[in-house]
Design an enzyme around this catalytic site. Structure first.
Site, PDB file in Angstrom:
ATOM      1  N   ASP A 316       0.813  -1.207   0.000  1.00  0.00           N
ATOM      2  CA  ASP A 316       0.000   0.000   0.000  1.00  0.00           C
ATOM      3  C   ASP A 316       0.851   1.263   0.000  1.00  0.00           C
ATOM      4  O   ASP A 316       1.912   1.318   0.621  1.00  0.00           O
ATOM      5  CB  ASP A 316      -0.898  -0.019   1.250  1.00  0.00           C
ATOM      6  CG  ASP A 316      -1.838   1.153   1.316  1.00  0.00           C
ATOM      7  OD1 ASP A 316      -2.696   1.262   0.417  1.00  0.00           O
ATOM      8  OD2 ASP A 316      -1.722   1.963   2.254  1.00  0.00           O
ATOM      9  N   GLU A 369       1.056  -0.545  -5.151  1.00  0.00           N
ATOM     10  CA  GLU A 369       0.099   0.536  -5.394  1.00  0.00           C
ATOM     11  C   GLU A 369       0.917   1.811  -5.471  1.00  0.00           C
ATOM     12  O   GLU A 369       1.281   2.390  -4.449  1.00  0.00           O
ATOM     13  CB  GLU A 369      -0.931   0.617  -4.264  1.00  0.00           C
ATOM     14  CG  GLU A 369      -2.051   1.596  -4.588  1.00  0.00           C
ATOM     15  CD  GLU A 369      -2.422   2.501  -3.433  1.00  0.00           C
ATOM     16  OE1 GLU A 369      -3.327   3.333  -3.624  1.00  0.00           O
ATOM     17  OE2 GLU A 369      -1.809   2.423  -2.355  1.00  0.00           O
TER      18      GLU A 369
END
Length: 635
Positions: A316, A369
C-alpha cells in the site's frame, strides 16, 4: 504459579548481528511470546526490543496486571532486547509490556509488536497464541509457481472481509470459517483467479478499513482465530485460488498501545517529523534507515508468506514512501543527500524486501500501489528496478473512468483519453485496478458514474469491464462492482446482494464470469499481457464513431484475437476493419449478449475479403453493437 522470570534466550550472536545489520528476516521466530518448555516447565518466553527502556515487565491477566511482578532481563550485548521465560503462562493469556523509559522517566503500556493474536478491538491487549495448524495445500503450493507466473491469468477480486456479506439475523460480519465456504464458493463461481484482502492484520479503528495497523503479526480477531484464518486461506487454495494480502509498511497510527514512541523514544518512526509524520493520514512513518526497523518490516512480509501460505502482497501507498515531498509543501521536507526528492532509504528498503520475497518464496508476487511515474517499479532489482512483480495502472483507471463519465455524444472529442494508456502500457507490468478507493467519498459507485438512461448505464458498465479485460495487463475489481452496485461502498454494511434478483444486475455478474472464462481460456489475453509483442493497433483514431480496434496476441500467432469497442449508443453496421491474414472471423464474446442484459446484436462467422484497409492486406465488415465490445477469433 512461580513468579520469577527465568533467564532464557532464543537469540544467538548471529541473530543479533543480523538484527542490528537489518538483515534478519525471520524475527517472528525470536521476538514475541513463544509457548515452550524450559527445564521441564511449560510456560512462555517473551522478547521485546526497547533500547531506551530502564525496565520492562510483562503484565497480564496471569499476574493481575501488576507492574514489576515479572520483569524481563536486558541482554548484555547492547541490542536493546529484553527477554525471559515465565513458567505457567498459557495459550490464551492476555498481556502487555510495561515499559519504564529513560526518556523523561515515563511509563508506557504497549501491546507486543510481534503478538500472534490480539484482543477484539476496542480492547488492546496482546494474546499468547500459537500457529499450530495442519495445512492441506501441499498440492496447490506445488503448482503455485506455474499458476502465478507473469504470463498466466491474474484476475483479482478485492474484498473487505467485514462488509462483503453479513449475517443479517445477528447483524454481524461473517467469520473466517463461514467465509471459507461462502466467499470461496462465490469467488470460484465468478471465475477470479485470486482474491485480495484489504488489510487483515489487527487494527483498532474500523473506519480506517484496516490501513492503520497495530498488530502486524496478528490476523484481526474480529472474524476469528489465527487458525480459522489459516482455514480460510487453505479453502481458497483447495479451490485453486490464490490469496493476496494488502500490506502496509508505509505508516502506522499513533494509538498509545501501538508502535509510536514505543520505549519513550522514536523507535519505529523517523524522529524528524518531516520524514516521520504523515500529514494526510495523521500517522507515523517508519524509519527506513534504521536497520532494526527494516528487519521488523521484512520479517513481517515473510511471516505472512511463510506461516499463512499467502501467495502475494499488495504493498500500500508506495508513492508516499518513495518521495520525501509526498503531500508536503515547500519547507515541509528536506532533500536527500544528493539534493533530490527521492527517499533513498525507502527505495533501498523496497529493493531488499523484494529480493527477500522472491528469493525465499517460490511462486509469489508483490504488487505496488504506486501512482507516480517513478521508473522501473516492476523491474528486477539487479536491473536497477524496485523489484515488484506488478504495479497498479492508476493512470489508466483515472483516464478511463473520466472518459466513461462523459455523455457519449462528447466522447468523440476525447478519443485520446481512452487510447492514451497504450502509449505506456508496457513500461511496467501493470495491473488495471477498479479498487475500493474509487467507490467512496462521493465518487459514486462504478455504475453510478455511467451516463444515460438505465439501459445505457448498464451497457456502459458492460463495455467498461469488457474493455478492461481486453486491455493488456492483469485486472483487479473491488467487490460489489461485479453486481452493479448502485450505492457507494459502506465498510459498516453489506453488499446489496438483493440486486441479483434484477436482470440487469444479474447480467453484470454473468458478464464478469464470462470475461474471467475468456481471459483464462484465450492465451492471447494473458501470455504476452506485459509485452508490446502481444498488442497491435488496428484503429485508434476513429474519433467520429468513438471506436477502438486492436489485436491481442499469444505465443502462437493462431491464437490472436481481434477486439473492437464502440463507445457510442449507435449500432455500427458494415463497419470495416483491417485484419491480419485469415479466412474468417468468429465472434466468441459480445458484451451486448442478451444474457448480459444487452440487445442481442451479434455477428455470424464473417468471411475476410482481400481488400486492404487500416494498413492490412485484408479486411472484414462487422456489426458493432451499441455501447458494446466484441471479441473475434481469427480462423
Amino acid at each position: 504459579m512461580k513468579k520469577e522470570v527465568q533467564v532464557h534466550s532464543l537469540f544467538s550472536d548471529f541473530d543479533i548481528y543480523l538484527f542490528k545489520s537489518g538483515k534478519h528476516y525471520r524475527l517472528y521466530e525470536k521476538f514475541g511470546a513463544h509457548i515452550m518448555e524450559v527445564n521441564g516447565e511449560k510456560g512462555v518466553y517473551f522478547a521485546v526490543w526497547a533500547p531506551s527502556a530502564k525496565s520492562v515487565s510483562v503484565i497480564g491477566d496471569f499476574n493481575y496486571w501488576m507492574e514489576g511482578e515479572h520483569p524481563l532481563n536486558v541482554r548484555w550485548d547492547e541490542s536493546g532486547i529484553w527477554e525471559g521465560f515465565i513458567p505457567g503462562v498459557q495459550k490464551g493469556t492476555k498481556y502487555k509490556y510495561k515499559i519504564q523509559s529513560h526518556v523523561n522517566d515515563q511509563k508506557l503500556e504497549k501491546a507486543d509488536p510481534y503478538a500472534l493474536s490480539c484482543e477484539h478491538p476496542p480492547n488492546t491487549a496482546s494474546v499468547v497464541w500459537d500457529l499450530d495448524y495442519k495445512w492441506k495445500d501441499k498440492k496447490y503450493l506445488g503448482t503455485r509457481k506455474e499458476m502465478n507466473r507473469l504470463d498466466k491469468p491474474f484476475s483479482i477480486y478485492e474484498v473487505h472481509l467485514g462488509s462483503w456479506r453479513r449475517n443479517m439475523d445477528e447483524n454481524r460480519s461473517l467469520t473466517y470459517s463461514e467465509m471459507a465456504t461462502e466467499l470461496v464458493d462465490y469467488v470460484r463461481e465468478t471465475g477470479f483467479t485470486h482474491v485480495e484482502f484489504m488489510p487483515i492484520m489487527e487494527y483498532p479503528y474500523d473506519p480506517s478499513w484496516g490501513y492503520q495497523l497495530t498488530g502486524y503479526f496478528a490476523p484481526t480477531s474480529r472474524f476469528g482465530t489465527p487458525q480459522e484464518f489459516m482455514e480460510l486461506v487453505d479453502a481458497f487454495h483447495k479451490a485453486g485460488i490464490g490469496v493476496i494480502l494488502d500490506w502496509v509498511p508505509s505508516h502506522f497510527p499513533e494509538d498509545k498501545h501501538g508502535l509510536g514512541l514505543f520505549d519513550g523514544s522514536h523507535l519505529y518512526e523517523h524522529p524528524d517529523p518531516r520524514r516521520g509524520y504523515h500529514p494526510d493520514w495523521k500517522s507515523l512513518i517508519f524509519n527506513y534507515g534504521r536497520n532494526e526497523v527494516r528487519s521488523f518490516l521484512i520479517s513481517n512480509a515473510a511471516f505472512w508468506l511463510d506461516k499463512y501460505h499467502v501467495d502475494g502482497l499488495r504493498v500500500d501507498a508506495v508513492a508516499s514512501m518513495l518521495y520525501l515531498d509526498y503531500s508536503r509543501e515547500d519547507g515541509e521536507w528536506e532533500p536527500n543527500e544528493h539534493g533530490g526528492r527521492e527517499n533513498l532509504e525507502a527505495i533501498s528498503f523496497l529493493r531488499d524486501l523484494n529480493n527477500e520475497v522472491y528469493g525465499s518464496f517460490e511462486g509469489v508476487q508483490t504488487i505496488a500501489e504506486e501512482s507516480t511515474s517513478f521508473p522501473m517499479v516492476s523491474k528486477p532489482v539487479d536491473l536497477g528496478g524496485l523489484g515488484f512483480g506488478m504495479k497498479w495502472m492508476m493512470g489508466w483507471m483515472h483516464d478511463t473512468l473520466e472518459y466513461f463519465k462523459k455523455d457519449p455524444i462528447y466522447r468523440q472529442y476525447h478519443q485520446n483519453d481512452i487510447s492514451f494508456s497504450m502509449t505506456y502500457a508496457f513500461s511496467e507490468n501493470f495491473t488495471l485496478p477498479l479498487s475500493h478507493d474509487e467507490v467512496v467519498y462521493g465518487k459514486r459507485s462504478i455504475l453510478g458514474r455511467m451516463p444515460g438512461d438505465e439501459w445505457q448505464r448498464f451497457a456502459n458498465l458492460r463495455l467498461l469491464y469488457s474493455y478492461m479485460f481486453a486491455h493488456p495487463g492483469t485486472n483487479l475489481l473491488f467487490m460489489g462492482a461485479e453486481i452493479g452496485q448502485h450505492e457507494e461502498w459502506n465498510y459498516n454494511g453489506s453488499l446489496d446482494w438483493h440486486l441479483l434478483q434484477y436482470d440487469y444486475h444479474k447480467g453484470i455478474k454473468e458478464l464478469i464470469t464470462e470475461l474471467n472464462k475468456l481471459y483464462k481460456k484465450q492465451p492471447a489475453l494473458h501470455e504476452k499481457q506485459f509485452s508490446n509483442e502481444g498488442f497491435e493497433w488496428i484503429s485508434y483514431d476513429d474519433s467520429q464513431n468513438s471506436v477502438l480496434a486492436f489485436i491481442r496476441k499469444g505465443e502462437d500467432p493462431k491464437d490472436s484475437l481481434v477486439i473492437v469497442c464502440n463507445f457510442t449508443p449507435n449500432t455500427l453496421q458494415d463497419y470495416s476493419i483491417g485484419v491480419p491474414k485469415a479466412q474468417k472471423l468468429k465472434e466468441i464474446f459480445n458484451s451486448d449478449d442478451k444474457k448480459f442484459g444487452g440487445s442481442g446484436i451479434k455477428n455470424k462467422t464473417l468471411k475476410v475479403e482481400k481488400e486492404s484497409f487500416h494498413g492490412k492486406e485484408q479486411s472484414v465488415k462487422i456489426t458493432i453493437p451499441p455501447l458494446g465490445a466484441v471479441v473475434f477469433q481469427i480462423l
